[in-house]
Design a protein around this motif. Sequence first.
Motif, PDB file in Angstrom:
ATOM      1  N   ALA A  15       0.549  -0.969  -0.237  1.00  0.00           N
ATOM      2  CA  ALA A  15      -0.155  -0.225   0.261  1.00  0.00           C
ATOM      3  C   ALA A  15       0.631   1.510   0.132  1.00  0.00           C
ATOM      4  O   ALA A  15       0.266   2.262  -0.731  1.00  0.00           O
ATOM      5  N   PHE A  16       2.641   0.678   0.748  1.00  0.00           N
ATOM      6  CA  PHE A  16       3.004   1.867   0.591  1.00  0.00           C
ATOM      7  C   PHE A  16       3.677   2.489  -0.371  1.00  0.00           C
ATOM      8  O   PHE A  16       3.722   3.936  -1.462  1.00  0.00           O
ATOM      9  N   VAL A  17       3.970   1.760  -1.346  1.00  0.00           N
ATOM     10  CA  VAL A  17       4.759   1.265  -2.418  1.00  0.00           C
ATOM     11  C   VAL A  17       3.717   2.314  -3.286  1.00  0.00           C
ATOM     12  O   VAL A  17       3.888   3.277  -4.429  1.00  0.00           O
ATOM     13  N   LEU A  18       2.553   1.869  -3.590  1.00  0.00           N
ATOM     14  CA  LEU A  18       1.444   1.950  -4.464  1.00  0.00           C
ATOM     15  C   LEU A  18       1.439   3.567  -4.345  1.00  0.00           C
ATOM     16  O   LEU A  18       0.421   4.094  -5.007  1.00  0.00           O
ATOM     17  N   SER A  19       0.579   4.439  -3.105  1.00  0.00           N
ATOM     18  CA  SER A  19       0.398   5.268  -2.536  1.00  0.00           C
ATOM     19  C   SER A  19       1.384   6.306  -3.417  1.00  0.00           C
ATOM     20  O   SER A  19       0.770   7.513  -3.806  1.00  0.00           O
ATOM     21  N   ILE A  20       2.627   6.516  -3.014  1.00  0.00           N
ATOM     22  CA  ILE A  20       3.914   6.512  -3.551  1.00  0.00           C
ATOM     23  C   ILE A  20       3.483   6.926  -5.607  1.00  0.00           C
ATOM     24  O   ILE A  20       3.530   8.283  -5.602  1.00  0.00           O
ATOM     25  N   ILE A  21       4.050   5.403  -6.078  1.00  0.00           N
ATOM     26  CA  ILE A  21       2.996   5.193  -7.174  1.00  0.00           C
ATOM     27  C   ILE A  21       2.143   6.410  -7.668  1.00  0.00           C
ATOM     28  O   ILE A  21       2.386   7.487  -8.413  1.00  0.00           O
ATOM     29  N   GLY A  22       0.957   6.140  -6.800  1.00  0.00           N
ATOM     30  CA  GLY A  22      -0.148   6.886  -7.526  1.00  0.00           C
ATOM     31  C   GLY A  22      -0.298   9.000  -7.075  1.00  0.00           C
ATOM     32  O   GLY A  22      -0.538   8.993  -8.211  1.00  0.00           O
ATOM     33  N   ILE A  23       0.569   9.041  -6.000  1.00  0.00           N
ATOM     34  CA  ILE A  23       0.351  10.148  -5.858  1.00  0.00           C
ATOM     35  C   ILE A  23       2.217  10.994  -6.718  1.00  0.00           C
ATOM     36  O   ILE A  23       1.358  12.179  -6.920  1.00  0.00           O
ATOM     37  N   LEU A  24       2.888  10.214  -7.500  1.00  0.00           N
ATOM     38  CA  LEU A  24       3.882  11.091  -8.570  1.00  0.00           C
ATOM     39  C   LEU A  24       3.128  10.822  -9.615  1.00  0.00           C
ATOM     40  O   LEU A  24       3.306  11.808 -10.286  1.00  0.00           O
ATOM     41  N   LEU A  25       2.224  10.015 -10.036  1.00  0.00           N
ATOM     42  CA  LEU A  25       1.381   9.739 -11.185  1.00  0.00           C
ATOM     43  C   LEU A  25       0.434  11.144 -11.666  1.00  0.00           C
ATOM     44  O   LEU A  25       0.427  11.559 -12.299  1.00  0.00           O
ATOM     45  N   ALA A  26      -0.736  11.109 -10.594  1.00  0.00           N
ATOM     46  CA  ALA A  26      -1.498  12.593 -10.494  1.00  0.00           C
ATOM     47  C   ALA A  26      -0.291  13.825 -10.911  1.00  0.00           C
ATOM     48  O   ALA A  26      -0.887  14.112 -11.536  1.00  0.00           O
ATOM     49  N   LYS A  37      -4.963  17.016  -5.993  1.00  0.00           N
ATOM     50  CA  LYS A  37      -4.813  17.581  -4.635  1.00  0.00           C
ATOM     51  C   LYS A  37      -5.622  16.417  -4.217  1.00  0.00           C
ATOM     52  O   LYS A  37      -5.513  15.657  -3.329  1.00  0.00           O
ATOM     53  N   ALA A  38      -7.201  16.717  -5.238  1.00  0.00           N
ATOM     54  CA  ALA A  38      -8.099  15.728  -5.101  1.00  0.00           C
ATOM     55  C   ALA A  38      -7.542  14.273  -4.746  1.00  0.00           C
ATOM     56  O   ALA A  38      -7.849  13.093  -3.558  1.00  0.00           O
ATOM     57  N   VAL A  39      -7.063  13.928  -5.768  1.00  0.00           N
ATOM     58  CA  VAL A  39      -5.995  12.441  -5.844  1.00  0.00           C
ATOM     59  C   VAL A  39      -5.432  12.377  -4.482  1.00  0.00           C
ATOM     60  O   VAL A  39      -5.411  11.006  -3.781  1.00  0.00           O
ATOM     61  N   GLN A  40      -4.411  12.984  -5.033  1.00  0.00           N
ATOM     62  CA  GLN A  40      -2.993  12.867  -3.592  1.00  0.00           C
ATOM     63  C   GLN A  40      -4.443  12.487  -2.024  1.00  0.00           C
ATOM     64  O   GLN A  40      -3.320  11.811  -1.668  1.00  0.00           O
ATOM     65  N   VAL A  41      -5.407  13.262  -1.810  1.00  0.00           N
ATOM     66  CA  VAL A  41      -5.817  13.103  -0.624  1.00  0.00           C
ATOM     67  C   VAL A  41      -6.733  12.068   0.092  1.00  0.00           C
ATOM     68  O   VAL A  41      -6.170  11.083   0.985  1.00  0.00           O
ATOM     69  N   PHE A  42      -6.989  11.518  -1.273  1.00  0.00           N
ATOM     70  CA  PHE A  42      -7.988   9.789  -1.347  1.00  0.00           C
ATOM     71  C   PHE A  42      -6.699   9.069  -1.234  1.00  0.00           C
ATOM     72  O   PHE A  42      -7.308   8.349  -0.087  1.00  0.00           O
ATOM     73  N   ILE A  43      -5.223   9.113  -2.029  1.00  0.00           N
ATOM     74  CA  ILE A  43      -4.455   8.178  -2.302  1.00  0.00           C
ATOM     75  C   ILE A  43      -4.179   7.948  -0.107  1.00  0.00           C
ATOM     76  O   ILE A  43      -3.625   7.089   0.022  1.00  0.00           O
ATOM     77  N   LEU A  44      -3.999   8.796  -0.045  1.00  0.00           N
ATOM     78  CA  LEU A  44      -2.971   9.187   0.955  1.00  0.00           C
ATOM     79  C   LEU A  44      -4.190   8.647   2.890  1.00  0.00           C
ATOM     80  O   LEU A  44      -3.743   7.912   3.384  1.00  0.00           O
TER      81      LEU A  44
END
Length: 218
Positions: A15-26, A37-44
């Motif tokens: 989950a931690f790795v996927l969260s970092i990838i998701g934040i960077l891709l967003a 910001k909305a996508v990153q907040v959702f991921i966090l």
Amino acid sequence: MIRFHKEGYKIITIAFVLSIIGILLAEKFIEIDWLVKAVQVFILGFLIIILQFFRNPKRVTPLNKNTIIAPVDGKVVVIEEVEEPEYFKGKRLQVSIFMSPINVHVTRYAMSGVVKYSKYHPGKYLVAWHPKASTENERTTIVLENTTFGEVLYRQIAGALAKRIVNYAKVGEKVIQGTDAGFIKFGSRVDLFLPIGTKLNVKLGDKVKGGVQVVAEK
């Protein structure tokens, strides 16, 4: 410091790795600032939910051979005399504790004693409070024995979201009240089956704390 259960290490890492990838891709592919910001907040938020689910707070159990402690955190949803068909094949006092996804999901031994029976049953994934969940859902049945209560059965039951029950109890093993007995991943219930006439310290609707709160006594 927050402690996490060992059963969560792999999922937390993923989950931690996927969260970092998701934040960077967003950040890279979404051009609208507020949407980034909305996508990153959702991921966090999703990561935080995973972390809190696998938390394993340290509990100091007051060891007492004359008490049964809550095996899990949650809400008491059933107190009734029932026929227990798998092991006792007779009347027992059932106390069921329902765990929501926000509860700690560590299962702890309700009393010290010897493991007399431990069996896994594959099954359905009905919602954990369903009346048939105790006999039709994926579950494990464990029986502990000591000189005070005799034999006490507890059953870990998977819920609609729970897809894996972890059970550490092995037949013949001596266990200590309050120590780690297993884990249920994502929503579940634990049923206790006590001797008829056992004095209860809880009532329907009570919220209990696993490894600490006394639910029954001699």
